[in-house]
Design a protein around this motif. Structure first.
Motif, PDB file in Angstrom:
ATOM      1  N   GLN A  81      -9.969  -0.349  -5.411  1.00 28.96           N
ATOM      2  CA  GLN A  81     -10.252   1.083  -5.452  1.00 28.96           C
ATOM      3  C   GLN A  81     -11.420   1.362  -6.380  1.00 28.96           C
ATOM      4  N   THR A  90      -9.958   7.062   0.951  1.00 27.27           N
ATOM      5  CA  THR A  90      -8.721   6.655   1.627  1.00 27.27           C
ATOM      6  C   THR A  90      -8.714   5.184   2.020  1.00 27.27           C
ATOM      7  N   ASP A  91      -9.875   4.637   2.445  1.00 29.96           N
ATOM      8  CA  ASP A  91      -9.869   3.239   2.897  1.00 29.96           C
ATOM      9  C   ASP A  91     -10.997   2.382   2.308  1.00 29.96           C
ATOM     10  N   SER A 149      -6.280  -1.840  -9.065  1.00 26.50           N
ATOM     11  CA  SER A 149      -5.687  -1.080  -7.966  1.00 26.50           C
ATOM     12  C   SER A 149      -6.470  -1.303  -6.680  1.00 26.50           C
ATOM     13  N   TYR A 151      -6.860  -0.189  -2.325  1.00 30.28           N
ATOM     14  CA  TYR A 151      -6.580   0.842  -1.332  1.00 30.28           C
ATOM     15  C   TYR A 151      -5.292   0.474  -0.614  1.00 30.28           C
ATOM     16  N   GLU A 152      -4.534   1.496  -0.246  1.00 26.25           N
ATOM     17  CA  GLU A 152      -3.202   1.299   0.330  1.00 26.25           C
ATOM     18  C   GLU A 152      -3.222   0.374   1.535  1.00 26.25           C
ATOM     19  N   GLN A 155      -2.804  -3.294   0.449  1.00 22.66           N
ATOM     20  CA  GLN A 155      -1.717  -3.699  -0.435  1.00 22.66           C
ATOM     21  C   GLN A 155      -0.665  -4.478   0.316  1.00 22.66           C
TER      22      GLN A 155
END
Length: 155
Positions: A81, A90-91, A149, A151-152, A155
């Motif tokens: 991130q 977001t990505d 961290s 990006y979702e 993960q």
């Protein structure tokens, strides 16, 4: 008109340079999967520039060299991130218009196709990573997400 280097030859040369660590010390890159015979999916790393909020951070990126590479720029996403204009919150997708070399890539490729190629290739994964790092340095005062961290979607 200059001869155009086939996509796979160019990517093989980039792979060799990346694996031997012959490029810029602040960036590294290589194939995501050594079995990727089309050399499409790459991983990159950028060491954060000093004297700002990126200092001492290592940023991971994904790069995709499409079928028209090197005539068209790679698609680049941050996995780590980052708070940076031109990077999707977001990505992690890098907007090619935010990075000059990515924005001008197709024009430069067309010019290179008409003329002899210079000794140092101005269009490569390495130059893209170096340009992104320079852009990060220009925005070094922006607050950043916690170190480590992702990006979702990664993960």
């Amino acid at each position: 008109m200059a001869a155009q280097v086939p996509r796979n030859f160019k990517l093989l040369a980039e792979l060799e340079k990346g694996e031997k660590g012959m490029g810029a010390g602040a960036c590294s890159y290589g194939l995501e999967d050594p079995e990727d015979i089309y050399m499409t999916h790459w991983r990159g790393t950028i060491w954060g520039p000093p004297h700002g909020n990126h200092e001492n951070r290592i940023y991971e990126l994904k790069m995709e060299c499409g079928p028209n590479y090197p005539n068209e720029p790679p698609e680049i996403h941050f996995v780590s991130q980052i708070n940076l204009p031109g990077v999707s919150p977001t990505d992690g997708k890098v907007d090619k218009n935010a990075i000059p070399i990515l924005r001008d890539w197709s024009r430069i490729a067309a010019e290179l196709a008409k003329n002899a190629r210079p000794k140092e290739d101005p269009l490569s994964l390495e130059t893209a990573l170096i340009s992104i790092r320079k852009y990060m340095d220009e925005n070094k005062k922006l607050p950043q997400p916690p170190e480590g961290s992702k990006y979702e979607i990664y993960q």
